[in-house]
Write an enzyme that holds these catalytic residues in place. Sequence first.
Site, mmCIF file in Angstrom:
data_model
loop_
_atom_site.group_PDB
_atom_site.id
_atom_site.type_symbol
_atom_site.label_atom_id
_atom_site.label_comp_id
_atom_site.label_asym_id
_atom_site.label_seq_id
_atom_site.Cartn_x
_atom_site.Cartn_y
_atom_site.Cartn_z
ATOM 1 C CG ASN A 10 16.751 7.175 20.305
ATOM 2 O OD1 ASN A 10 17.175 6.180 19.339
ATOM 3 N ND2 ASN A 10 17.337 7.063 21.486
ATOM 4 C CG HIS A 20 18.108 0.886 17.569
ATOM 5 N ND1 HIS A 20 16.867 1.687 17.444
ATOM 6 C CD2 HIS A 20 18.864 1.114 18.493
ATOM 7 C CE1 HIS A 20 17.405 2.575 18.401
ATOM 8 N NE2 HIS A 20 18.414 2.370 18.903
ATOM 9 C CE1 TYR A 59 24.678 2.974 20.422
ATOM 10 C CE2 TYR A 59 23.769 3.214 18.308
ATOM 11 C CZ TYR A 59 23.524 3.326 19.819
ATOM 12 O OH TYR A 59 22.467 3.357 20.086
#
Length: 512
Positions: free
Chosen positions: A140, A67, A352
């Site tokens: 997503n 990303h 994350y």
Amino acid sequence: MSCPMKDFDINGVRKDRVVTTSNGYQLNAPFATQRIGEHGPLLLQDNALLDNLAHFNRERIPERNPHAHGSGAFGYFEVTHDITDICGSAMFDTIGKKTKCVTRFSTVGGEKGSADTVRDPRGFATKFYTEEGNLDWVYNATPIFFIRDPSKFPAFIHTQKRNPQTNLKDADMFWDFLTTPSNQVAIHQLCILFSDRGIPKSYRNMDGFSGHAYKWSNKKGEWHYVQVHLKTDQGIKCYTSEEAAIIAGRDPDICHRDLFENIEKGNAPSWTVYIQTMTEEESKHLPFSVFDLTKVWPKAQFPLRPVGKLVLNENPQNFFAQIEQAAFAPSNTVPYQEASADPVLQGRLFAYADAQRHRIGPNYNQVPVNCPLSKGFFNPLIRDGAMNVNGNFGSESNYYNTNSKYEFLEQSRPIQEHQEIWNGPAVPYEWVTSSGDIDFIQATTLYRKVLSKQDGAQARLAHNVAIHAANCKSTDLQKKVVDMFSRVDEQLGNDIRTEISAINSSNGKPKL
């Protein structure tokens, strides 16, 4: 002592606009350098020059691994339907209630400077500044993903990056991983990726999906598994592979440009937000696991229920400060919205947030775009670290001392101890592709019942796979690609084989 800001505007610009070095020393001339005579060597004492060069060397923070290439904007979420029977979060408590948010769209595999029009499952991450803290929906543009074993994520992402020897994108890496029998669980996602929806015309023209099952509870403690869908109000629009290749050379930032310019003109994009819900009892009768990220929930059995609107109507004033430094993690949640036992989601809860600690630093939540807006942040144990700029809680002790008052509100809402109950040994487990057809059924349904109704969509899927797999050096690997898609539908496999063979012949390679 925290930094006094009375002489600055909200963007940190001095109101008198006097230009200084980073420590506030006023500059007399922006480009003059101290040297011996007019043409002699520079002097090491020239702090203005060193300050400028040293900061320039460090002005790029490490790009995200997946990303990396993305765009974003601010806006709001508005509740349009009552779902308090499903979720007790304050953001849903009143119809018409608005919550400020920031959304970042991205491609997954490419570097920060890659093109917007690559074939890629795009990211759709939104941070909501709720009164109960920041909530991140890290979603997503596809309803499923390639893997359901979190340990495979680094390996999978590596195959989307560059060959360590040639430093080039490598079709052999891509297909070798995905055609490995234990990894063919990715087949449904591959059929979506190589369909028309694999290259959206703009971020405004694509949907968003939670993919994972989450656990949402109401204030009575009743809970459901939930999936979230964000349906574009602008309609789905996509490029063909050939159109995308041309545009990548002409305007590689076309999706970024489209988003910014439309918001600038007042054409704010919006998405209608829906949820699917499933009880624990219903999950026991599925032909697949509710925790399987590679499966969609049948809408006939679990219909979409409207929740609200996501509207993006404000461009960032500074892309780096407000979008590049925006840090999203599914571990950022609020009361009544919890993670399920989906193993990939469980892995993301750590990965994350940890990626942001590496990328921006341990105090990344002190960056304004990441700060909780409602009541701030207070935890006396989370102290110090690089770039701590919020006062570091002053003289507060760095543990819970007996002379101070602390409020803990967990007991005021239901917790998970009365919900799912897990019992069993600790075992190593790889959730590989089934030897049967269960992992191919939804891909077959997509091909035969969805794409068949769209003029030419089945042929374009075969074409898109073929032109990508034709880049493989190994014809044995190309045969594995054909064999895998033949399990979806024999005609699809034959069409891919025919086109790869034609391309191979034109390139002097053997036919399949």
